[in-house]
Design a protein around this motif. Sequence first.
Motif, PDB file in Angstrom:
ATOM      1  N   LEU A 307       1.042  -1.058   0.160  1.00  0.00           N
ATOM      2  CA  LEU A 307       0.053  -0.064   0.069  1.00  0.00           C
ATOM      3  C   LEU A 307       0.895   1.343  -0.108  1.00  0.00           C
ATOM      4  CD1 LEU A 307      -0.811   1.509   2.903  1.00  0.00           C
ATOM      5  CD2 LEU A 307      -1.345  -0.619   3.598  1.00  0.00           C
ATOM      6  N   ALA A 308       0.182   2.121  -0.574  1.00  0.00           N
ATOM      7  CA  ALA A 308       1.069   3.597  -0.735  1.00  0.00           C
ATOM      8  C   ALA A 308      -0.202   4.535  -0.570  1.00  0.00           C
ATOM      9  CB  ALA A 308       1.604   4.266  -2.171  1.00  0.00           C
ATOM     10  N   PHE A 335       4.470   2.257   1.464  1.00  0.00           N
ATOM     11  CA  PHE A 335       4.902   2.812   1.129  1.00  0.00           C
ATOM     12  C   PHE A 335       4.641   4.377   1.223  1.00  0.00           C
ATOM     13  CE2 PHE A 335       6.316  -0.409  -1.302  1.00  0.00           C
ATOM     14  CZ  PHE A 335       7.628  -0.853  -1.431  1.00  0.00           C
ATOM     15  N   ASP A 336       5.019   5.224   3.027  1.00  0.00           N
ATOM     16  CA  ASP A 336       3.655   6.707   2.785  1.00  0.00           C
ATOM     17  C   ASP A 336       4.914   7.353   2.284  1.00  0.00           C
ATOM     18  OD1 ASP A 336       3.035   8.285   4.845  1.00  0.00           O
ATOM     19  OD2 ASP A 336       4.231   7.289   6.566  1.00  0.00           O
ATOM     20  N   GLY A 337       3.431   8.307   1.432  1.00  0.00           N
ATOM     21  CA  GLY A 337       4.767   9.391   0.527  1.00  0.00           C
ATOM     22  C   GLY A 337       3.965  10.962   1.432  1.00  0.00           C
ATOM     23  N   ASN A 352       6.809  -3.776   5.691  1.00  0.00           N
ATOM     24  CA  ASN A 352       8.489  -3.634   5.636  1.00  0.00           C
ATOM     25  C   ASN A 352       8.288  -1.771   4.794  1.00  0.00           C
ATOM     26  OD1 ASN A 352      10.882  -6.025   5.554  1.00  0.00           O
ATOM     27  ND2 ASN A 352       8.287  -6.681   3.972  1.00  0.00           N
ATOM     28  N   VAL A 353       8.296  -1.274   5.546  1.00  0.00           N
ATOM     29  CA  VAL A 353       7.810   0.034   6.113  1.00  0.00           C
ATOM     30  C   VAL A 353       9.059   1.485   4.912  1.00  0.00           C
ATOM     31  CG1 VAL A 353       7.523   2.099   6.976  1.00  0.00           C
ATOM     32  CG2 VAL A 353       7.179   0.009   7.517  1.00  0.00           C
ATOM     33  N   PRO A 360      14.755   2.271   5.560  1.00  0.00           N
ATOM     34  CA  PRO A 360      13.733   1.854   5.660  1.00  0.00           C
ATOM     35  C   PRO A 360      13.650   0.723   6.667  1.00  0.00           C
ATOM     36  CG  PRO A 360      15.815   0.754   3.937  1.00  0.00           C
ATOM     37  CD  PRO A 360      15.367   2.036   4.372  1.00  0.00           C
ATOM     38  N   ARG A 361      13.184   0.098   7.222  1.00  0.00           N
ATOM     39  CA  ARG A 361      12.241  -0.668   8.624  1.00  0.00           C
ATOM     40  C   ARG A 361      11.936  -2.048   7.683  1.00  0.00           C
ATOM     41  NH1 ARG A 361      11.165   2.060  13.277  1.00  0.00           N
ATOM     42  NH2 ARG A 361      11.497   3.666  13.437  1.00  0.00           N
TER      43      ARG A 361
END
Length: 364
Positions: A307-308, A335-337, A352-353, A360-361
């Motif tokens: 998810l983004a 994916f935190d935009g 996985n962040v 990245p985590r």
Amino acid sequence: TFGQGAGCAADLQYWEQTARQIRRCAAGDKIVVEKSTLPVRTAAAMTRILGSGDSRAHFEVLSNPEFLAEGTAIADLGSPDRVLIGGNDTPAGRAAVAELVALYSAWVPRERILTANVWSSELSKLAANAFLAQRVSSINAISEICEATEADVTEVARAVGMDSRIGAKFLKAGVGFGGSCFKKDILNLVYLCESYGLKAAADYWRQVVDFNNHQQERFVARMLRAMFNTVAGKRLALLGFAFKADTGDTRESPAIRIASLLAEERAVVVVNDPQALDNARRDLSACADRIVFEADPYRAVQDADALALLTDWRLYRELDYARIFAAMRKPAFVFDGRNALDHEALSRLGFNVYAVGKSPRTNA
């Protein structure tokens, strides 16, 4: 979108039609106020049109640009940072400015009402939006360095923003700016610079837009690298499509370019937004056969590989991410935009962040 200056210059056909209509209908002297963002010296052209022909009326053209943000326009009108009024430095021009100042003084403190010449007022609106967009591109350029060096862009922005000369606003890294104003006004400024032969200034401001496009391409490239260099056939849920929260407006939204690039990579792109799905269908009509539009965020992420987050709606911060993790294929990626989510908590759940401007985590 056509003719000389296509893609940069403002389309001025409608203000000219309006000026001719005002001249035709005016029964007496009038003050004409420009509210739209117009190129510098438009007022001079408008004055020529209004004063042409056999019109016996006298017209004073003032520039009074709007400084309203979408989603907070009513609050901005009621309590503006400033009101800017530009007029001619003539007795008639100063009298017209005084009339408009008196109107605003009914609710705006006098010290917030600025007066200037017409050209300064017209340019100030373009300059204000260019400066705001420049700050977004500047912090996004820093975010790219942060990802390469393991610095944290949020920490860098906080340190920079505490400098009173700089301030903290518009220093939040993300997928870039959107909306109907920033890109349009910067390209208008670029065209103005080019018209006056100011190539270095034009190139400088064009780079703000170019980097905004680069940030969106870079976001997609990072998704590809993280997901084993391919997203073909993978379900990718895009949470948010509006250019910012609390509006359904998708004009120049970063999500348009991101969704299109992912569709080109043959991903199964699922778009969710609480207000903007109808606009998203229109914006993505060219690749609609590869896009799924889903109103329920939990259905959007069902069996997704990633998810983004593209719009920082409050709704998305309050979702049950344990439930989402259970519904997604593994390994599951976020994916935190907009750098709006709790990355540590997501990592503990097993995601996985990947956040903009941060290391990245990763989990197995």
